[in-house]
Design a protein around this motif. Structure first.
Motif, mmCIF file in Angstrom:
data_model
loop_
_atom_site.group_PDB
_atom_site.id
_atom_site.type_symbol
_atom_site.label_atom_id
_atom_site.label_comp_id
_atom_site.label_asym_id
_atom_site.label_seq_id
_atom_site.Cartn_x
_atom_site.Cartn_y
_atom_site.Cartn_z
ATOM 1 N N ASP A 4 -33.373 -105.947 -155.283
ATOM 2 C CA ASP A 4 -33.498 -105.305 -153.970
ATOM 3 C C ASP A 4 -34.487 -106.044 -153.082
ATOM 4 O OD1 ASP A 4 -31.628 -103.320 -154.527
ATOM 5 O OD2 ASP A 4 -33.130 -101.962 -155.340
ATOM 6 N N LEU A 5 -35.574 -106.518 -153.659
ATOM 7 C CA LEU A 5 -36.564 -107.271 -152.887
ATOM 8 C C LEU A 5 -35.972 -108.598 -152.408
ATOM 9 C CD1 LEU A 5 -39.407 -107.288 -151.776
ATOM 10 C CD2 LEU A 5 -40.218 -108.130 -153.972
ATOM 11 N N LEU A 6 -35.215 -109.265 -153.269
ATOM 12 C CA LEU A 6 -34.572 -110.522 -152.879
ATOM 13 C C LEU A 6 -33.547 -110.270 -151.776
ATOM 14 C CD1 LEU A 6 -34.099 -113.523 -153.095
ATOM 15 C CD2 LEU A 6 -32.627 -113.103 -155.079
ATOM 16 N N LYS A 7 -32.769 -109.226 -151.910
ATOM 17 C CA LYS A 7 -31.790 -108.887 -150.877
ATOM 18 C C LYS A 7 -32.493 -108.600 -149.555
ATOM 19 C CE LYS A 7 -28.406 -106.949 -154.095
ATOM 20 N NZ LYS A 7 -27.779 -105.712 -154.575
ATOM 21 N N GLY A 8 -33.637 -107.934 -149.621
ATOM 22 C CA GLY A 8 -34.407 -107.642 -148.419
ATOM 23 C C GLY A 8 -34.912 -108.913 -147.743
ATOM 24 N N LYS A 9 -35.351 -109.868 -148.543
ATOM 25 C CA LYS A 9 -35.827 -111.147 -147.994
ATOM 26 C C LYS A 9 -34.679 -111.910 -147.348
ATOM 27 C CE LYS A 9 -40.149 -110.879 -148.878
ATOM 28 N NZ LYS A 9 -41.093 -110.790 -147.758
ATOM 29 N N LEU A 10 -33.512 -111.869 -147.953
ATOM 30 C CA LEU A 10 -32.349 -112.508 -147.352
ATOM 31 C C LEU A 10 -32.058 -111.881 -145.989
ATOM 32 C CD1 LEU A 10 -29.986 -112.764 -150.452
ATOM 33 C CD2 LEU A 10 -31.026 -114.685 -149.233
ATOM 34 N N THR A 16 -26.874 -114.153 -145.437
ATOM 35 C CA THR A 16 -26.031 -113.419 -146.372
ATOM 36 C C THR A 16 -26.190 -114.065 -147.752
ATOM 37 O OG1 THR A 16 -24.117 -114.852 -146.044
ATOM 38 C CG2 THR A 16 -24.340 -112.930 -144.557
ATOM 39 N N GLN A 17 -25.679 -113.388 -148.744
ATOM 40 C CA GLN A 17 -25.679 -113.972 -150.085
ATOM 41 C C GLN A 17 -24.857 -115.250 -150.092
ATOM 42 O OE1 GLN A 17 -24.731 -111.012 -153.091
ATOM 43 N NE2 GLN A 17 -25.962 -109.492 -152.018
ATOM 44 N N GLU A 18 -23.795 -115.261 -149.333
ATOM 45 C CA GLU A 18 -22.958 -116.452 -149.234
ATOM 46 C C GLU A 18 -23.736 -117.618 -148.609
ATOM 47 O OE1 GLU A 18 -18.460 -117.700 -147.810
ATOM 48 O OE2 GLU A 18 -19.310 -115.805 -147.103
ATOM 49 N N ASP A 19 -24.530 -117.337 -147.577
ATOM 50 C CA ASP A 19 -25.363 -118.376 -146.953
ATOM 51 C C ASP A 19 -26.341 -118.967 -147.971
ATOM 52 O OD1 ASP A 19 -24.239 -117.863 -144.405
ATOM 53 O OD2 ASP A 19 -25.810 -116.403 -143.912
ATOM 54 N N ALA A 20 -27.018 -118.081 -148.690
ATOM 55 C CA ALA A 20 -28.007 -118.536 -149.675
ATOM 56 C C ALA A 20 -27.338 -119.362 -150.768
ATOM 57 C CB ALA A 20 -28.739 -117.339 -150.279
ATOM 58 N N ALA A 21 -26.208 -118.902 -151.251
ATOM 59 C CA ALA A 21 -25.488 -119.623 -152.305
ATOM 60 C C ALA A 21 -25.113 -121.019 -151.828
ATOM 61 C CB ALA A 21 -24.241 -118.848 -152.729
ATOM 62 N N ALA A 22 -24.602 -121.114 -150.609
ATOM 63 C CA ALA A 22 -24.195 -122.416 -150.064
ATOM 64 C C ALA A 22 -25.392 -123.349 -149.943
ATOM 65 C CB ALA A 22 -23.522 -122.233 -148.711
ATOM 66 N N ARG A 23 -26.516 -122.835 -149.464
ATOM 67 C CA ARG A 23 -27.716 -123.666 -149.321
ATOM 68 C C ARG A 23 -28.265 -124.126 -150.669
ATOM 69 N NH1 ARG A 23 -31.388 -121.399 -144.358
ATOM 70 N NH2 ARG A 23 -29.706 -121.272 -142.824
ATOM 71 N N MET A 24 -28.021 -123.314 -151.697
ATOM 72 C CA MET A 24 -28.491 -123.655 -153.042
ATOM 73 C C MET A 24 -27.504 -124.551 -153.771
ATOM 74 S SD MET A 24 -29.870 -119.906 -154.155
ATOM 75 C CE MET A 24 -29.826 -120.331 -155.866
ATOM 76 N N GLY A 25 -26.285 -124.633 -153.268
ATOM 77 C CA GLY A 25 -25.280 -125.452 -153.926
ATOM 78 C C GLY A 25 -24.600 -124.780 -155.101
ATOM 79 N N ARG A 46 -34.744 -124.739 -160.696
ATOM 80 C CA ARG A 46 -34.340 -125.445 -159.475
ATOM 81 C C ARG A 46 -33.867 -124.450 -158.420
ATOM 82 N NH1 ARG A 46 -29.970 -126.612 -156.826
ATOM 83 N NH2 ARG A 46 -28.577 -125.785 -158.373
ATOM 84 N N GLU A 47 -33.125 -123.444 -158.846
ATOM 85 C CA GLU A 47 -32.624 -122.434 -157.918
ATOM 86 C C GLU A 47 -33.758 -121.565 -157.378
ATOM 87 O OE1 GLU A 47 -28.182 -122.114 -159.909
ATOM 88 O OE2 GLU A 47 -29.778 -120.793 -160.615
ATOM 89 N N LEU A 48 -34.728 -121.239 -158.234
ATOM 90 C CA LEU A 48 -35.893 -120.482 -157.773
ATOM 91 C C LEU A 48 -36.648 -121.266 -156.707
ATOM 92 C CD1 LEU A 48 -37.435 -119.030 -161.059
ATOM 93 C CD2 LEU A 48 -36.145 -117.818 -159.333
ATOM 94 N N GLN A 49 -36.826 -122.557 -156.953
ATOM 95 C CA GLN A 49 -37.521 -123.407 -155.991
ATOM 96 C C GLN A 49 -36.744 -123.484 -154.681
ATOM 97 O OE1 GLN A 49 -37.835 -126.837 -158.543
ATOM 98 N NE2 GLN A 49 -39.994 -126.432 -158.964
ATOM 99 N N ALA A 50 -35.419 -123.558 -154.768
ATOM 100 C CA ALA A 50 -34.594 -123.597 -153.564
ATOM 101 C C ALA A 50 -34.742 -122.304 -152.776
ATOM 102 C CB ALA A 50 -33.131 -123.844 -153.932
ATOM 103 N N LEU A 51 -34.698 -121.165 -153.451
ATOM 104 C CA LEU A 51 -34.859 -119.888 -152.764
ATOM 105 C C LEU A 51 -36.250 -119.757 -152.158
ATOM 106 C CD1 LEU A 51 -32.972 -117.491 -155.183
ATOM 107 C CD2 LEU A 51 -32.411 -117.929 -152.786
ATOM 108 N N LYS A 52 -37.244 -120.248 -152.852
ATOM 109 C CA LYS A 52 -38.612 -120.220 -152.324
ATOM 110 C C LYS A 52 -38.668 -120.976 -150.999
ATOM 111 C CE LYS A 52 -43.404 -121.283 -153.370
ATOM 112 N NZ LYS A 52 -44.359 -121.908 -154.264
ATOM 113 N N THR A 53 -38.030 -122.129 -150.954
ATOM 114 C CA THR A 53 -38.014 -122.939 -149.735
ATOM 115 C C THR A 53 -37.166 -122.291 -148.648
ATOM 116 O OG1 THR A 53 -38.338 -124.961 -151.015
ATOM 117 C CG2 THR A 53 -37.436 -125.206 -148.802
ATOM 118 N N ILE A 54 -35.973 -121.869 -148.995
ATOM 119 C CA ILE A 54 -35.046 -121.277 -148.024
ATOM 120 C C ILE A 54 -35.656 -120.045 -147.363
ATOM 121 C CG2 ILE A 54 -32.843 -120.032 -147.806
ATOM 122 C CD1 ILE A 54 -31.838 -121.885 -150.142
#
Length: 68
Positions: A4-10, A16-25, A46-54
């Protein structure tokens, strides 16, 4: 993981989840499985680091989201 916290940050970042997924590859279905912890799926370092940056997350926020 606090999904829920991650969804809130998005949402805060207008992503969207789709945006985040695309940016993460990763695929949307893969992102959703990891977000919901289905079949033991977890975000990789690697994905955690990508989300941290995004999302511009602090180390504390990363801990709150992923290591609760």
């Amino acid at each position: 993981m606090n999904a829920d916290l991650l969804k809130g940050k998005l949402k805060e970042h207008g992503l969207t989840q789709e945006d985040a997924a695309a940016r993460m590859g990763v695929s949307l279905s893969c992102f959703n499985a990891k977000l919901n912890g289905r079949a033991g799926a977890e975000f990789s370092l690697r994905e955690l680091q990508a989300l941290k940056t995004i999302l511009g997350l602090t180390s504390r926020q990363v801990d709150q989201i992923f290591f609760v």
